[in-house]
Design an enzyme around this catalytic site. Sequence first.
Site, mmCIF file in Angstrom:
data_model
loop_
_atom_site.group_PDB
_atom_site.id
_atom_site.type_symbol
_atom_site.label_atom_id
_atom_site.label_comp_id
_atom_site.label_asym_id
_atom_site.label_seq_id
_atom_site.Cartn_x
_atom_site.Cartn_y
_atom_site.Cartn_z
ATOM 1 N N GLU A 91 -27.006 67.402 8.818
ATOM 2 C CA GLU A 91 -27.719 68.524 9.424
ATOM 3 C C GLU A 91 -27.298 69.845 8.775
ATOM 4 O O GLU A 91 -28.133 70.723 8.534
ATOM 5 C CB GLU A 91 -27.449 68.580 10.936
ATOM 6 C CG GLU A 91 -27.836 67.328 11.700
ATOM 7 C CD GLU A 91 -29.343 67.126 11.842
ATOM 8 O OE1 GLU A 91 -30.105 67.956 11.328
ATOM 9 O OE2 GLU A 91 -29.734 66.124 12.460
ATOM 10 N N TYR A 131 -21.171 68.013 20.356
ATOM 11 C CA TYR A 131 -21.202 67.579 21.765
ATOM 12 C C TYR A 131 -20.867 66.087 21.883
ATOM 13 O O TYR A 131 -20.093 65.671 22.749
ATOM 14 C CB TYR A 131 -22.598 67.896 22.309
ATOM 15 C CG TYR A 131 -22.865 67.575 23.760
ATOM 16 C CD1 TYR A 131 -22.129 68.164 24.780
ATOM 17 C CD2 TYR A 131 -23.910 66.713 24.115
ATOM 18 C CE1 TYR A 131 -22.410 67.892 26.113
ATOM 19 C CE2 TYR A 131 -24.205 66.433 25.441
ATOM 20 C CZ TYR A 131 -23.446 67.023 26.439
ATOM 21 O OH TYR A 131 -23.741 66.755 27.747
ATOM 22 N N GLU A 195 -34.795 64.245 5.157
ATOM 23 C CA GLU A 195 -35.288 64.235 6.535
ATOM 24 C C GLU A 195 -36.318 63.135 6.772
ATOM 25 O O GLU A 195 -36.482 62.668 7.892
ATOM 26 C CB GLU A 195 -35.899 65.600 6.890
ATOM 27 C CG GLU A 195 -34.893 66.732 6.780
ATOM 28 C CD GLU A 195 -35.464 68.057 7.261
ATOM 29 O OE1 GLU A 195 -36.364 68.591 6.593
ATOM 30 O OE2 GLU A 195 -35.004 68.556 8.300
ATOM 31 N N GLU A 229 -37.511 66.423 13.700
ATOM 32 C CA GLU A 229 -37.555 66.079 12.273
ATOM 33 C C GLU A 229 -38.962 65.693 11.837
ATOM 34 O O GLU A 229 -39.354 65.947 10.703
ATOM 35 C CB GLU A 229 -36.578 64.946 11.939
ATOM 36 C CG GLU A 229 -35.108 65.283 12.166
ATOM 37 C CD GLU A 229 -34.594 66.484 11.391
ATOM 38 O OE1 GLU A 229 -35.250 66.920 10.426
ATOM 39 O OE2 GLU A 229 -33.521 67.000 11.750
HETATM 40 MN MN MN Z 1 -34.524 68.891 9.936
HETATM 41 FE FE FE Z 2 -32.122 68.189 11.751
#
Ligand code: MN
Ligand code: FE
Length: 347
Positions: A91, A131, A195, A229
């Site tokens: 990410e 998280y 992605e 995404e």
């Molecule tokens: Mn993305």
């Molecule tokens: Fe992402």
Amino acid sequence: MSEITRATPVVEYTGRKGGIINGANVTDPNKILPMRYPWARTHYKKGVANNWVPEEVSMQQDVELWKKQGALSEDERHMILWNLGFFSTAESLTANNLVLAIYRHITNPECRQYLLRQAYEEAVHTDTFIYCCDTLGLNPDEIYNMYLDVPSITAKDEFVTEMTRSVFDPNFTTEGVANTQAFVHDLVGFYVIMEGIFFYAGFAMMLSMLRKNRMVGIGEQFQFILRDESVHLAFGADLINTIVKENPDIWTPEFKTELTNNIMRAVEIEHMYVDDTLPRGIVGLSPNTIKQYVEHIADRRLERIGLERKYHKDNPFPWMSEIIDMPKEKNFFETRVTEYKTGELDW
Ligand code: MN
Ligand code: FE
């Protein structure tokens, strides 16, 4: 004359002339209306409709399952850890490419508005893995070093980084055929391959856990990420197709072959990741079926950017499309297929 006075001859912005790239002298990046590329606005609105934050999802059941001896098999734990390891850094890699490589070359304001939205969503995704690490009590040194320590993860990251290297050069411009092709290489590397292909074996694995009612918190977060995404890659494909339309000289047979070969190489790399992440398969999920899914989606990505399909495989996971198209407010377990329409975002 103050320091900030324009040093170059003053250029009259002539409305919405200039393309989606190389429009610096004719496109005012601050003047978003009237819009020239309404699809960019559509993707922006879809992103807003999917708005979420990881704390909305309770991790209570996941924590119980994760900490209870024997509740998850060793293969399940390995699969979850490897996917968290890949996504936790992927990410940030994606966000860095957006902000440091792509943004300054896209002068069109409605596309920039979308890129800012996407960058924010990548920050939310990064936050999701923080998280998960915090709630499950994972060792951050282990998870965040996996992109350096686990060869099948390193191979994915290195492959896209290599495809985008020239655009990170501060002197890079998109002037001329070779540079525009290099820029499209970057877009294919991140939007189509990272992605659009490298995320999807992981999505299929984690969402198949969700379907079995195991690790439902992480599963729901992956469901939100998958929906984001699918919009990112739709925007990326529209961006690529627009650049090609406005710069038809770049779309040579050699360039198309090169891009196709890169996508096929990415499929091989993703297959290695599948073998490493899920070596024996788990209940309801075999490595070969995931590989078939990767080939199926690779064909869809190829077609979406005007290249020929290569694999001709059926979709072994039609439920993935259902998850992508389900509205945000619908709960996965309480929603029947008839309640939402499929096919809109799923490509
Ligand atoms: Mn993305
Ligand atoms: Fe992402």
